[in-house]
Design an enzyme around this catalytic site. Structure first.
Site, PDB file in Angstrom:
ATOM      1  N   CYS A   1      17.157   5.337  86.733  1.00  0.00           N
ATOM      2  CA  CYS A   1      18.376   6.161  86.763  1.00  0.00           C
ATOM      3  C   CYS A   1      18.943   6.165  88.174  1.00  0.00           C
ATOM      4  CB  CYS A   1      18.026   7.579  86.319  1.00  0.00           C
ATOM      5  SG  CYS A   1      19.259   8.824  86.744  1.00  0.00           S
ATOM      6  N   GLU A   2      20.209   5.850  88.317  1.00  0.00           N
ATOM      7  CA  GLU A   2      20.794   5.777  89.663  1.00  0.00           C
ATOM      8  C   GLU A   2      21.021   7.152  90.285  1.00  0.00           C
ATOM      9  OE1 GLU A   2      25.616   5.479  88.992  1.00  0.00           O
ATOM     10  OE2 GLU A   2      24.468   3.618  89.023  1.00  0.00           O
ATOM     11  N   HIS A   3      20.928   8.207  89.491  1.00  0.00           N
ATOM     12  CA  HIS A   3      21.149   9.548  90.033  1.00  0.00           C
ATOM     13  C   HIS A   3      19.902  10.132  90.694  1.00  0.00           C
ATOM     14  CE1 HIS A   3      24.318   9.629  86.645  1.00  0.00           C
ATOM     15  NE2 HIS A   3      24.887   9.228  87.767  1.00  0.00           N
ATOM     16  N   HIS A   4      18.725   9.794  90.145  1.00  0.00           N
ATOM     17  CA  HIS A   4      17.480  10.352  90.686  1.00  0.00           C
ATOM     18  C   HIS A   4      16.450   9.284  91.038  1.00  0.00           C
ATOM     19  CE1 HIS A   4      19.235  13.533  88.053  1.00  0.00           C
ATOM     20  NE2 HIS A   4      18.944  14.292  89.092  1.00  0.00           N
TER      21      HIS A   4
ATOM     22  N   GLN B   1      22.830   4.508  81.495  1.00  0.00           N
ATOM     23  CA  GLN B   1      22.636   3.815  80.224  1.00  0.00           C
ATOM     24  C   GLN B   1      23.951   3.321  79.633  1.00  0.00           C
ATOM     25  OE1 GLN B   1      19.849   5.695  77.509  1.00  0.00           O
ATOM     26  NE2 GLN B   1      20.929   4.882  75.726  1.00  0.00           N
TER      27      GLN B   1
ATOM     28  N   HIS C   1      14.867   9.410  79.106  1.00  0.00           N
ATOM     29  CA  HIS C   1      15.153   9.488  80.539  1.00  0.00           C
ATOM     30  C   HIS C   1      14.203  10.484  81.213  1.00  0.00           C
ATOM     31  CE1 HIS C   1      19.161   7.349  80.719  1.00  0.00           C
ATOM     32  NE2 HIS C   1      18.926   7.416  79.414  1.00  0.00           N
TER      33      HIS C   1
ATOM     34  N   CYS D   1      14.399  11.711  84.062  1.00  0.00           N
ATOM     35  CA  CYS D   1      15.086  12.772  84.798  1.00  0.00           C
ATOM     36  C   CYS D   1      15.308  13.993  83.909  1.00  0.00           C
ATOM     37  CB  CYS D   1      16.419  12.273  85.360  1.00  0.00           C
ATOM     38  SG  CYS D   1      17.575  11.668  84.116  1.00  0.00           S
TER      39      CYS D   1
END
Length: 278
Positions: free
Chosen positions: A168-171, A209, A237, A239
């Site tokens: 995941c690019e956010h976390h 995704q 996910h 996250c």
């Protein structure tokens, strides 16, 4: 009362008169003149030094720009072919990432020099480069010529339950799951294993995704130019599992359709029925 002449005479005293600076008056005695000259000389020198420094900086910038310009025309410095990294670049990345990981370990309260963590920074750097190796690949590099002319088959081809693992690019924590890919050939077919490799190209990057699903569909279009493509991705996910709402059973499902799958509801419905067969 002093006359104007006496005032002028007082303010333009000769060198032999005593200094009147302490009285709040302008003074031109030898001592004050020498002090003024010294201050002016010091200021002049500072300005000259500043000008020289500015000139040196400009020269350095011009030198850097010249190097950049020359490197742009030097074939040895150009970007390497897809899938091939210069060894020195890899070593530099490993060194930088290893140092960064040691800093992170210290920030969370760990001792990076204890036995169990001595090799962890290097292992982490190597693992992260592997998990993001998709940045060094493209569709042509992984299909490797495994596209074949086949005019006889005009029906749907589906490869389902392809395992994928992404970040995941956010976390920068994992999301894992399965990909289902279907396409209808238009004179060309692709090696079945290449579907999995195409999925891996984009999964092995920092992702969301939704974008991952669309990129896989577009890559299949690029590879074989089919009549239509459909892609469904189902993932869990971490996250949402390890942090935040901590819902272990939640899954995210995304789809992306192109060509006849987008235009024809029956074709789309057939694809969904195939991938959901038990």
């Amino acid at each position: 009362m002093n006359s104007p002449a006496s005032t002028i005479s007082e303010s333009t005293q000769s060198d032999s008169e005593e200094c009147v600076l302490a009285q709040g008056k302008n003074c031109i005695c030898n001592e004050c003149e020498a002090a003024r000259e010294k201050l002016l000389l010091g200021r002049k020198r500072r300005l000259e030094e500043e000008a020289a420094t500015s000139l040196n900086k400009k020269t350095n910038v011009d030198g850097v720009l010249a190097k950049i310009s020359s490197s742009e025309t030097d074939s040895s410095s150009l970007c390497q072919p897809v899938g091939i990294s210069r060894e020195d670049d890899y070593d530099v990345k490993m060194a930088d990432m290893t140092r960064a990981c040691r800093t992170i370990l210290k920030c969370i309260g760990e001792n990076p020099d204890r036995e169990g963590l001595l090799k962890t920074p290097a292992r982490w750097a190597k693992a992260l480069l592997f998990m993001t190796k998709g940045y060094q690949q493209n569709t042509a590099s992984v299909t490797n010529g495994a596209v074949f002319t086949e005019d006889s088959h005009k029906e749907m081809v589906v490869v389902r339950d392809i395992d994928i693992h992404s970040l995941c690019e956010h976390h920068m924590v994992p999301f894992t799951g399965k990909v289902h890919v279907g396409y209808i050939p238009n004179g060309k077919i692709i090696g079945l294993s290449k579907m999995a490799r195409i999925a891996d190209i984009f999964a092995r990057r920092l992702q969301v995704q939704e974008r991952l699903t669309a990129q896989i569909a577009d890559a299949v279009v690029e590879a074989v130019d089919p009549l239509g493509v459909a892609v469904v991705v189902e993932c869990s996910h971490f996250c949402m599992v390890m942090r935040g709402v901590q819902k272990c059973g939640a899954k995210t499902v995304t789809s992306s359709v192109r060509g006849c799958f987008q235009k024809d509801p029956k074709t789309r419905s057939e694809f969904f029925s195939i991938i959901h067969q038990t």
